[in-house]
Structure formats: structure tokens, C-alpha cells
Design a protein around this motif. Structure first.
Motif, PDB file in Angstrom:
ATOM      1  N   TYR A 133       0.903  -1.341  -0.004  1.00 21.88           N
ATOM      2  CA  TYR A 133       0.061   0.080  -0.055  1.00 21.88           C
ATOM      3  C   TYR A 133       0.709   1.321   0.021  1.00 21.88           C
ATOM      4  O   TYR A 133       1.894   1.239  -0.036  1.00 21.88           O
ATOM      5  CB  TYR A 133      -0.990   0.101   1.207  1.00 21.88           C
ATOM      6  CG  TYR A 133      -2.010  -1.010   1.155  1.00 21.88           C
ATOM      7  CD1 TYR A 133      -3.040  -1.061  -0.117  1.00 21.88           C
ATOM      8  CD2 TYR A 133      -1.976  -2.274   1.954  1.00 21.88           C
ATOM      9  CE1 TYR A 133      -3.820  -2.014  -0.143  1.00 21.88           C
ATOM     10  CE2 TYR A 133      -2.980  -3.346   1.862  1.00 21.88           C
ATOM     11  CZ  TYR A 133      -3.688  -3.297   0.783  1.00 21.88           C
ATOM     12  OH  TYR A 133      -4.863  -4.222   0.718  1.00 21.88           O
ATOM     13  N   LYS A 134       0.191   2.501   0.110  1.00 19.41           N
ATOM     14  CA  LYS A 134       0.851   3.604  -0.125  1.00 19.41           C
ATOM     15  C   LYS A 134       2.111   3.881   0.743  1.00 19.41           C
ATOM     16  O   LYS A 134       3.207   4.454   0.261  1.00 19.41           O
ATOM     17  CB  LYS A 134      -0.198   4.842   0.129  1.00 19.41           C
ATOM     18  CG  LYS A 134      -1.254   5.148  -1.130  1.00 19.41           C
ATOM     19  CD  LYS A 134      -1.893   6.345  -0.774  1.00 19.41           C
ATOM     20  CE  LYS A 134      -3.064   6.435  -1.870  1.00 19.41           C
ATOM     21  NZ  LYS A 134      -4.009   5.318  -2.048  1.00 19.41           N
ATOM     22  N   VAL A 135       1.870   3.466   2.159  1.00 20.35           N
ATOM     23  CA  VAL A 135       2.966   4.003   3.010  1.00 20.35           C
ATOM     24  C   VAL A 135       4.145   3.075   2.610  1.00 20.35           C
ATOM     25  O   VAL A 135       5.296   3.720   2.771  1.00 20.35           O
ATOM     26  CB  VAL A 135       2.456   3.465   4.546  1.00 20.35           C
ATOM     27  CG1 VAL A 135       3.547   3.403   5.525  1.00 20.35           C
ATOM     28  CG2 VAL A 135       1.232   4.058   4.876  1.00 20.35           C
ATOM     29  N   ARG A 172       4.991   2.228  -0.534  1.00 15.45           N
ATOM     30  CA  ARG A 172       5.588   2.894  -1.643  1.00 15.45           C
ATOM     31  C   ARG A 172       6.111   4.005  -1.297  1.00 15.45           C
ATOM     32  O   ARG A 172       7.305   4.197  -1.806  1.00 15.45           O
ATOM     33  CB  ARG A 172       4.417   3.052  -2.817  1.00 15.45           C
ATOM     34  CG  ARG A 172       3.940   1.862  -3.360  1.00 15.45           C
ATOM     35  CD  ARG A 172       3.116   2.328  -4.919  1.00 15.45           C
ATOM     36  NE  ARG A 172       1.844   3.144  -4.493  1.00 15.45           N
ATOM     37  CZ  ARG A 172       0.841   2.718  -4.086  1.00 15.45           C
ATOM     38  NH1 ARG A 172       0.328   1.364  -3.584  1.00 15.45           N
ATOM     39  NH2 ARG A 172      -0.187   3.911  -4.073  1.00 15.45           N
ATOM     40  N   VAL A 173       5.587   4.913  -0.369  1.00 16.02           N
ATOM     41  CA  VAL A 173       6.148   6.256  -0.063  1.00 16.02           C
ATOM     42  C   VAL A 173       7.834   6.012   0.392  1.00 16.02           C
ATOM     43  O   VAL A 173       8.688   6.608   0.275  1.00 16.02           O
ATOM     44  CB  VAL A 173       5.580   6.919   0.802  1.00 16.02           C
ATOM     45  CG1 VAL A 173       6.025   8.018   1.535  1.00 16.02           C
ATOM     46  CG2 VAL A 173       4.029   7.550   0.023  1.00 16.02           C
ATOM     47  N   VAL A 223       2.831  11.081  -1.925  1.00 12.22           N
ATOM     48  CA  VAL A 223       1.569  10.732  -2.433  1.00 12.22           C
ATOM     49  C   VAL A 223       0.441  11.499  -1.973  1.00 12.22           C
ATOM     50  O   VAL A 223       0.145  11.502  -0.951  1.00 12.22           O
ATOM     51  CB  VAL A 223       1.167   9.254  -2.451  1.00 12.22           C
ATOM     52  CG1 VAL A 223      -0.332   9.129  -3.204  1.00 12.22           C
ATOM     53  CG2 VAL A 223       2.385   8.262  -3.205  1.00 12.22           C
ATOM     54  N   ARG A 268      -3.619  12.121  -2.802  1.00  7.61           N
ATOM     55  CA  ARG A 268      -4.699  11.673  -3.523  1.00  7.61           C
ATOM     56  C   ARG A 268      -6.050  12.283  -3.104  1.00  7.61           C
ATOM     57  O   ARG A 268      -6.458  12.396  -2.063  1.00  7.61           O
ATOM     58  CB  ARG A 268      -4.956  10.159  -3.341  1.00  7.61           C
ATOM     59  CG  ARG A 268      -5.967   9.568  -3.837  1.00  7.61           C
ATOM     60  CD  ARG A 268      -6.024   9.459  -5.608  1.00  7.61           C
ATOM     61  NE  ARG A 268      -5.114   8.348  -5.800  1.00  7.61           N
ATOM     62  CZ  ARG A 268      -5.032   7.227  -5.939  1.00  7.61           C
ATOM     63  NH1 ARG A 268      -6.125   6.692  -6.001  1.00  7.61           N
ATOM     64  NH2 ARG A 268      -4.001   6.399  -6.424  1.00  7.61           N
ATOM     65  N   ASP A 280     -11.415   3.960  -4.652  1.00  8.67           N
ATOM     66  CA  ASP A 280      -9.787   3.762  -4.411  1.00  8.67           C
ATOM     67  C   ASP A 280      -9.948   2.579  -3.780  1.00  8.67           C
ATOM     68  O   ASP A 280     -10.300   2.344  -2.477  1.00  8.67           O
ATOM     69  CB  ASP A 280      -9.004   4.771  -3.613  1.00  8.67           C
ATOM     70  CG  ASP A 280      -7.796   4.557  -3.680  1.00  8.67           C
ATOM     71  OD1 ASP A 280      -7.270   3.250  -3.701  1.00  8.67           O
ATOM     72  OD2 ASP A 280      -7.038   5.541  -3.436  1.00  8.67           O
ATOM     73  N   GLU A 294      -7.561   0.572  -2.264  1.00  5.72           N
ATOM     74  CA  GLU A 294      -6.800   0.814  -1.172  1.00  5.72           C
ATOM     75  C   GLU A 294      -7.680   1.223   0.267  1.00  5.72           C
ATOM     76  O   GLU A 294      -6.934   0.923   1.279  1.00  5.72           O
ATOM     77  CB  GLU A 294      -5.750   1.907  -1.362  1.00  5.72           C
ATOM     78  CG  GLU A 294      -4.455   1.108  -2.251  1.00  5.72           C
ATOM     79  CD  GLU A 294      -3.223   1.990  -2.003  1.00  5.72           C
ATOM     80  OE1 GLU A 294      -3.096   2.572  -1.118  1.00  5.72           O
ATOM     81  OE2 GLU A 294      -2.274   1.816  -3.255  1.00  5.72           O
ATOM     82  N   CYS A 305       0.194  11.138   2.118  1.00  3.88           N
ATOM     83  CA  CYS A 305       1.029  10.422   2.566  1.00  3.88           C
ATOM     84  C   CYS A 305       2.424  10.951   2.049  1.00  3.88           C
ATOM     85  O   CYS A 305       2.684  10.989   1.190  1.00  3.88           O
ATOM     86  CB  CYS A 305       0.781   8.899   1.875  1.00  3.88           C
ATOM     87  SG  CYS A 305       1.932   7.445   2.577  1.00  3.88           S
ATOM     88  N   VAL A 365       0.712   9.789   7.532  1.00  6.58           N
ATOM     89  CA  VAL A 365      -0.316   9.804   6.591  1.00  6.58           C
ATOM     90  C   VAL A 365      -1.477  10.581   7.010  1.00  6.58           C
ATOM     91  O   VAL A 365      -1.654  10.641   8.657  1.00  6.58           O
ATOM     92  CB  VAL A 365      -0.865   8.185   6.542  1.00  6.58           C
ATOM     93  CG1 VAL A 365      -2.110   8.136   5.950  1.00  6.58           C
ATOM     94  CG2 VAL A 365       0.022   7.253   5.827  1.00  6.58           C
TER      95      VAL A 365
END
Lengths: 118, 742
Positions: free
Chosen positions: B215-217, B219-220, B227, B229, B235, B237, B253, B267
Motif C-alpha cells: 500500500y501507499k505507506v 510505496r512512499v 503521494v 490523492r 480507491d 486501497e 502520505c 499519513v
């Protein structure tokens, strides 16, 4: 009477011989204890010649015992030793003979302390 | 403001075209009959292209149904619900983009008297812009207010908690969370959370594996890029039911970075959209938090560095103090005590130094305790409960000495209870206090000479790795100084022994010299007084004197020989001339000689039948025998007897010489064999001797492959000397002599 106290028989023999040759009578002891016993038994020498290093009772101990006994304290004592003279003043000797000594020194001492009598 | 009619008869068309506001006119079927230039500009339609379109064309689709209902009702009934008040609603541009607009409605009459509706549309985007500006302003104000708070927090957990609290209080956050990044495990650790209590930290997210988290965390953290959004509907996620229920509009994030170093991730779920300029303010806040985190990290590093520096300084001061004290003394006991005193109480609460004796047992030579009244406890501990090598595990001192390594361990009260032998033991250990200890060995040239035990009480931080190094440094210095002091002392003893020997030697030489001198003088006197003396009756006296003179010379020769032997012994040049020797014959000869010179009737001899033959040196064995016999006679006063026994059994010849003399103290049975050393009672009772005969004799016996020792029941109870030799089989060849004998 001259008393010679030494654990070395050869030396006692030499001293006795020269004194006897000079006309003195000599008695000998092998160690301090024998000498002290003889004096307690009444021996009153005109001169005692003491070696310091002897077994059983050393010359130091014998001299200390003599000085502590008023009957013996006045007897003239010649110390015969290989040690240096300075260490012996506390023994209050009449003379000190450092080894090796000359027999004539012994004869001189005998003449001085016992001469007139014999 | 435009109001309702009256309409005056003048050129409305020109007026409408010139107006900045957009004007749209529609008929009762919602058909646009007129739109001015402003409408087309605002909504992006080509000039004239709106005319004839349905009003749906400029409305978002979701509003179409409501429009149809309301407009239909108005067309049929004339009910003007929305007239007269400005209505705020979105309008749809030609490109589908919605615009916030304000709408004012009015009914007008068409050229043919038909009912028409005019809408004046005002663009509100500037106001939205302004509102957005105000929001940015509010966020920046909150950011600067947060700065003061963040700055003062050096603990990462507090920084991140402040950050999430600020996001919720001032940044319209519904939920804010922050993770700290652990580089060595590549993991994010959830550290702070604020906002929706409905979304508490799930355990699965408490630790996030950066490498695998999709998830985003994750990826960041991997990309180090933020990120943002807007619009969370659809979404995958996010839990959509949750997003709708909470009215969540956007998520941000962001990585917390110092340069490109990742410190953490935050986040932020927002109830308002996050247009770029708003998102940017959150970026500022995150940067601020990153700086605070980094500062905290630097301060922590600095603090650690300073602690290290303080430690190093203390370490060197301690060592300098120890070295200075050690240098001040050359007495081993004083030396180790200065070590103990130097380390207590700064480095340890108490300290014991044990040195290893020759028989491997330990001797406590120094100790110190920060409470001097407890010194007696240490003494009792060591005397009543000495370190035990056979416990499991063995006492730390034995583990240190055995393993030749430093032992550092924390010691619990339970461990003490296990170790204690009895109640008093535990009481001593508890009162002295043991929380941790270090045992470092004292080693000199690879030989362990002892150990220093350093102890801290339980109320003090335990010894750590750095302390081990300090303890080893102290032990090294102490060992060297102790060894120096020991060497100095033994050198001093050697000098003292040599001086004493010279005094004794000169004394011992003087006696036979006096004999020689005296008898020579006697002979000289006799010859001088009577040249014919030798022929007279006193021939016996002369003969005796000559013999005594010979004996004196012999004694002098023997002493000189003894001195030469000691020199050979010291230089290792005492060589043996080996050949077949009958030991029984050597013994018989020696006893006869001794009997002849000094001891008529005091010697008894017992020999085995037949010869006792071995590969020995007859002259040297004779020297040993003479020595032992003369000693036995010398130290046996009066009529005491000396018994000589030789036995021979299966290649083992054993000679015993027993006297009834002054005996030997038990602790001197060995030392009498050292050169220049004589038993204490032999010296004080003024028995003559150089203290060399036994040393030389033992060396001779040892070189002939045998051994020699003494036994005694104590002072005044006689002594027995033993010589053991191996007959028949010659022992390994020893260098044969080539003319070393003088």
C-alpha cells in the motif's frame, strides 16, 4: 690460669702451646656453656680468651652471662673474632684480637693480666 | 444588483453582452434561447454555440434529475421556489470541469409575450481561491505554532505525536498516523496516531515491512516521494464504507526525510480536498517534523559522543592515576594495594587483588571497599569462603585464570543465593554488594600471576563493554608493576645474599687462616729459640703443629674449591668424569676419613654386601660424602651419633646419613639447598659454613642422574639426608669433561 674458649681445636692447641711455652697454665672449653659451667664451679681465670662464633652457647651469650654475674664481671676478657672491631664495644672487652692474629699478641695480653703471678 | 422587472425599452442586447456576469435565458422547456459572451467564456463554449442547447448542458449530470423536477413544476404551476435568492451550485463547463457559481433567477417575457427564465451566473472561483488562500494561511499559522512545540521535543515519539495531534486539530485531518523508520530492519514502526477512534492501529500495521508492503505507506517509504490523492471514492486501497461514512475527501502520505535519509512516514486523511497549495503546507509541517526528528537524532548522537568522550577521559584519568601510584612503589604488596585504592570508588565499589602462589593457590594481597568498615567482610569472605575451582560453574577467578580471559557478568541476588555456601556467606556477599563484576587476569610474559576482581553494587549501572577494556588496562599495568616490584625485590635479595655471603666467606676463611698462622708462628718460635728443637723431646708438639698446619691448609683449599664449584654451578660448567664407581667403597673411605679427623667413635656405618657399581664420578661423590658427613658432625654437638646407611635394591642405591643434631625447620628443608642459603638455626647458633656445600652436592647428584633431599622432625630433633642414585644402567650421557678441573 688462662681460659681459652674456642670450638676450633687446632686454634685452641696453638694458643695453649704458646702460652704454656711462656709458662702460663691454660684451661680450655669447646663452647660458651662449658666455660660458664667451669666458672660457676669456681674457676677464676686471670684472662679469658673468647671466640665469638661457637655452637651451643656463643661468645656473645657467654660474655653477656659474665657481665650479668658480679662474681665474673671483672674477669679480663680478650675477644677473638673474624668480625670487625666496632661491633664488639658492647661486650666491654679488655682486648680484641682479629683473626688472623699473631700469637705474640696473646703472649702480650697474658703478660699484662697474668704476668706477675707466674 | 439586478432585480426583477420593470423592463425599460432600450438596447438590452448590447447591455447583456457587455456585462461581466454570465446571462442565460431559457424557455419553459429548458431550451436555451440566449447566452451572453460571459457565459461562453466562463463555461468554455464557443460563441453562439449554447443557443438551442438544453440547460442540462451546463449542469453536472447528478443535478439533472432535480432540475427536471423543479423546473417542470415551475413551468406547470409558476411556483417560484428558487427565485429571489442567490443559489450556490456547481456549473458544468464544456470540458466537463465543474465551476462554483452563484445563480440568480428572474422571469421575463419574450418578444411574443411567452414566459422565459433568465439566470444571471456569477463565477465564485475567486472566492474559492480566497477561501483556499485563507485555508493555506490558517495551515501555515498552525505550522509555525507547531514549530515551537516540535522544536522542543527531541524524542521521536513525542515529535510524531505532536505532528499527528496538530494535523487533527489544525489541518482538518480525520485521521493522522506516523511511523518511524528503522533502517537496520527496513521496517516502519507505528509510533503516533490521532483522530478517528474508529480506526485504531491494527497490529498488522504496527510494523510495516518496507520491502514487501504494497500500500501507499510502503510505496512512499520505498520511493521517498509524497503521494497526494483527492477523491477516495472507488480507491481499492481504502474501505469504501468507511470513506463514505466519515466523508473523507483526500489522503496525503508523505515521507519524513533528512536529505535522502528516510526518518519516517506520515499519513493524513482529510475531510477537505487537498489541492496542491494546501498539500504543500502539509509538506512544510512534515519538513518541520523531519528537522525536529533529525535534530533529536543528532542531539542523541552528540549526547552519546559526549558520553563516550567523558568516559574516555575518566578512563585515562583513572589509568594515569593508577600508573602514577604504581610507579611510586617497588613493594609488590604496596603496589597492588595502590591499584585497589585507585579504582575504588570511582570505577568499582570494591576490589580484591589475588596473586597466585607457587603451589597455584590464591593469596589475597590487597582489597578496598567504598565503605572502609566492610574491609573486614572482604577478609572474612576470602578466608572463610575462598574462591572454589570445583563448583559448577567454577568461581569467576578460576574461570578467568583457566580461560586466560576477562570475565564480565551481571550478578543477580538469585545467583548469589545459589553461590552462597551458607547463611553467613550470603550475608557477607549481600552486604558487600554484587550487581556486576569484572575479573581480569594479571599476566606477565604469558604467565598469569593473579587476578583483580572489580565489583559494582546492584544500585549502580553494571559494567559494560567499555569497562572491560578499562579493567584490562588496569590489570595490565598492575601486573607489570607487580612484576617489576617482584624482580626488584629478588634482585635486592640477591644483592643481600651476596653481601652476606661475602661477610660469611671472609669470616670462614679467617678461622683456618688463624690456625695456619698460629701453628706456623709456633714452629717459627720453637726453631728460633732452639734450632735443634726437632730432635728434642718436644718432637710430638712439633709434629702436631705441622699436622694442624696441614689441616688448616686443607680446610682453606676445600673452601676455595667450594667457591670455585659455586662459580661452576652458576655458569653450568660443572662437568662429571664418569666411569664405573663402587659407591660402597667411596662411602667407606669418606667415613674412615671423617672418623680420623674429627669424630672418633661417633660414626656408624652399614653397607650392603658386595659393591654398588654405577657410572658415576668417584671424586665428586667423595666430595658429596665429605660434605654430608662434615655437616652431620658439625651440627651434632657433643657425643651425638651419626649413622650412615647404604642400601642397594634393583638398581636403586640409597644413602642415608642421619644425625642427632640441631635439625632443620620444616619450611627450610628445601631452601637449604639453595646457594648461599643456610638454615636459620645454623646461622644464629654460629655454626661455621659458607652455605654452599649442599647446593654443590645436590648439583653433583643431579648431574649424575640422582636426587638428594633432607628430612627432619624439626629443630633439635636431628636430620637425615638422602642421596638416591641409579646403578647398573648408566643414565643418559652427560657432556664429558675435557680438562675443566683446575
Amino acid at each position: 690460669m688462662i681460659l681459652v674458649v674456642d670450638d676450633e681445636p687446632s686454634l685452641v692447641e696453638a694458643i695453649s702451646s704458646v702460652l704454656e711455652d711462656e709458662g702460663y697454665s691454660v684451661t680450655t672449653a669447646r663452647d660458651g656453656l662449658a666455660a660458664l659451667r667451669a666458672m660457676h664451679d669456681g674457676l677464676r681465670p686471670c684472662l679469658a680468651i673468647l671466640d665469638l662464633m661457637m655452637p651451643t652457647m656463643s661468645g656473645w651469650e657467654l660474655r653477656a652471662a659474665m657481665l650479668a654475674d658480679p662474681r665474673l664481671a671483672d674477669i679480663p676478657v680478650a675477644i677473638v673474632s673474624a668480625f670487625a672491631r666496632g661491633e664488639m664495644s658492647m661486650l666491654k672487652p679488655s682486648a680484641i684480637l682479629q683473626k688472623p692474629f699473631e700469637l705474640s699478641e696473646i703472649v702480650e695480653l697474658a703478660d699484662r693480666y697474668c704476668g706477675a703471678s707466674s | 444588483m439586478l432585480g426583477s422587472p420593470p423592463v425599460q425599452p432600450f438596447d438590452f442586447a448590447a447591455l447583456l453582452e457587455a456585462m461581466p456576469d454570465a446571462v442565460v435565458v431559457a424557455d419553459m422547456r429548458s431550451r436555451i434561447v440566449y447566452a451572453n459572451a460571459s457565459v461562453e467564456r466562463l463555461l468554455g463554449w464557443a460563441p453562439g454555440s449554447l443557443t438551442g442547447e438544453h440547460l442540462h448542458a451546463i449542469q453536472p449530470e447528478r443535478l439533472h434529475e432535480a432540475h427536471d423536477t423543479g423546473f417542470g413544476r415551475y413551468a406547470a404551476t409558476g411556483e417560484r421556489r428558487l427565485f429571489g435568492t442567490p443559489i450556490r451550485l456547481p456549473a458544468r463547463g464544456a470540458d466537463g470541469v465543474e465551476h462554483d457559481v452563484e445563480l440568480n433567477l428572474a422571469e421575463i417575457s419574450g418578444p411574443n409575450g411567452e414566459r422565459l427564465v433568465m439566470g444571471v451566473i456569477r463565477d465564485l472561483s475567486e472566492r474559492v481561491e480566497l477561501e483556499r488562500g485563507l485555508r493555506v494561511l490558517r495551515y501555515l499559522k498552525a505550522t509555525s505554532a507547531a514549530a515551537a512545540q516540535l522544536w522542543t521535543r527531541l524524542d521521536p515519539a513525542l515529535v510524531l505525536q505532536t505532528l499527528t495531534d496538530v494535523l487533527v486539530a489544525d489541518f482538518d485531518s480525520a485521521l493522522a498516523r506516523a511511523w518511524v523508520y528503522e533502517a537496520d530492519t527496513n521496517t516502519l514502526v507505528l509510533t503516533a496516531s490521532a483522530g478517528l477512534s474508529t480506526r485504531t492501529a491494527e497490529s498488522s500495521r504496527a510494523r510495516i515491512d518496507v520491502a514487501t508492503y504494497g500500500y501507499k505507506v510502503g510505496r512512499v517509504a520505498r520511493t521517498r516521494e509524497a503521494v497526494i490523492r483527492n477523491g477516495l471514492e472507488g480507491d481499492p486501497e481504502f474501505d469504501q464504507e468507511w470513506v463514505t461514512r466519515e466523508g473523507l475527501q483526500a489522503v496525503a502520505c508523505l515521507p519524513l526525510l533528512s536529505g535522502q535519509t528516510l526518518l519516517g512516514v506520515i499519513v493524513h486523511f482529510s475531510r477537505l480536498p487537498l489541492p496542491p497549495e494546501v498539500a504543500e503546507t502539509i509538506g512544510h509541517l512534515a519538513a518541520l517534523a523531519s528537522a525536529a526528528l533529525n535534530d533529536g537524532r543528532l542531539v542523541e548522537q552528540e549526547r552519546a559522543a559526549r558520553a563516550d568522550a567523558d568516559r574516555s577521559r575518566a578512563h585515562f584519568e583513572l589509568l594515569a592515576g593508577v600508573s602514577e601510584q604504581l610507579a611510586a612503589s617497588l613493594d609488590p604488596e604496596v603496589t597492588v594495594q595502590t591499584v585497589a585504592d585507585a579504582v575504588v570508588p570511582t570505577f568499582a565499589d570494591w576490589c580484591v587483588v589475588d596473586l597466585r602462589r607457587e603451589d597455584e593457590t590464591l593469596e589475597t594481597v590487597a582489597s578496598a571497599h567504598r565503605e572502609p568498615q566492610l574491609m573486614a567482610h572482604i577478609a572474612e569472605l576470602r578466608s572463610s569462603y575462598p574462591p572454589n575451582e570445583r563448583t559448577d560453574p567454577p568461581h569467576a577467578i578460576y574461570r578467568a585464570i583457566g580461560g586466560e580471559k576477562t570475565i564480565r557478568e551481571a550478578v543477580t541476588h538469585e545467583a548469589l543465593e545459589q553461590r552462597a555456601v551458607d547463611g553467613r556467606h550470603l550475608e557477607l556477599l549481600t552486604q558487600l554488594g554484587i550487581g556486576s563484576h569484572i575479573v581480569a587476569t594479571l599476566a606477565v610474559r604469558g604467565r598469569i600471576i593473579g587476578a583483580v576482581s572489580l565489583v559494582r553494587r546492584p544500585d549502580r549501572p553494571p559494567f559494560d563493554e567499555g569497562d572491560t577494556a578499562t579493567a584490562e588496562d588496569i590489570a595490565r599495568r598492575a601486573a607489570m608493576a607487580t612484576e617489576n616490584a617482584r624482580l626488584y625485590r629478588s634482585a635486592e635479595q640477591a644483592v643481600e645474599i651476596r653481601d652476606r655471603f661475602l661477610a660469611v666467606a671472609s669470616h670462614e676463611l679467617r678461622t683456618p687462616l688463624s690456625v695456619v698462622y698460629g701453628h706456623w708462628e709456633l714452629l717459627a718460635r720453637w726453631l728460633r729459640n732452639d734450632p735443634d728443637a726437632a730432635t728434642r723431646a718436644n718432637a710430638d708438639k712439633i709434629e702436631t703443629s705441622v699436622r694442624r698446619l696441614g689441616q688448616g691448609v686443607d680446610q682453606l683449599r676445600r673452601l676455595v674449591e667450594e667457591l670455585l664449584d659455586v662459580s661452576r654451578l652458576a655458569h653450568g660448567t660443572m662437568d662429571m668424569r664418569r666411569g664405573p664407581v663402587d659407591l660402597a667403597a667411596v662411602v667407606r673411605q669418606a667415613v674412615d676419613d671423617a672418623d680420623a679427623t674429627a669424630a672418633t667413635g661417633r660414626l656408624s656405618l652399614e653397607l650392603p654386601e658386595g659393591p654398588v657399581v654405577g657410572q658415576w664420578d668417584a671424586a665428586r661423590l667423595g666430595q658429596v660424602l665429605d660434605n654430608l658427613l662434615l655437616n652431620a658432625l658439625k651440627y651434632t654437638p657433643g657425643e651425638g651419633r651419626v649413622e650412615v646407611t647404604l642400601t642397594h635394591d634393583e638398581g636403586r642405591a640409597l644413602l642415608r646419613i642421619s644425625d642427632q643434631g640441631i635439625g632443620i625447620p620444616a619450611d627450610e628443608l628445601e631452601s637449604i639447598f639453595e646457594p648461599f642459603n643456610r638454615a636459620n638455626n645454623a646461622s644464629t647458633q654460629h655454626f661455621p659454613g659458607l652455605g654452599l656445600g649442599l647446593a654443590v652436592s645436590r648439583e653433583i647428584v643431579s648431574r649424575l642422574g640422582g636426587s638428594m633431599w633432607a628430612e627432619s622432625d624439626g629443630e633439635g630433633r636431628g636430620s637425615t639426608f638422602f642421596v638416591e642414585l641409579h646403578s647398573g644402567d648408566p643414565s643418559p650421557p652427560v657432556t664429558t669433561d675435557v680438562g675443566v678441573q683446575p
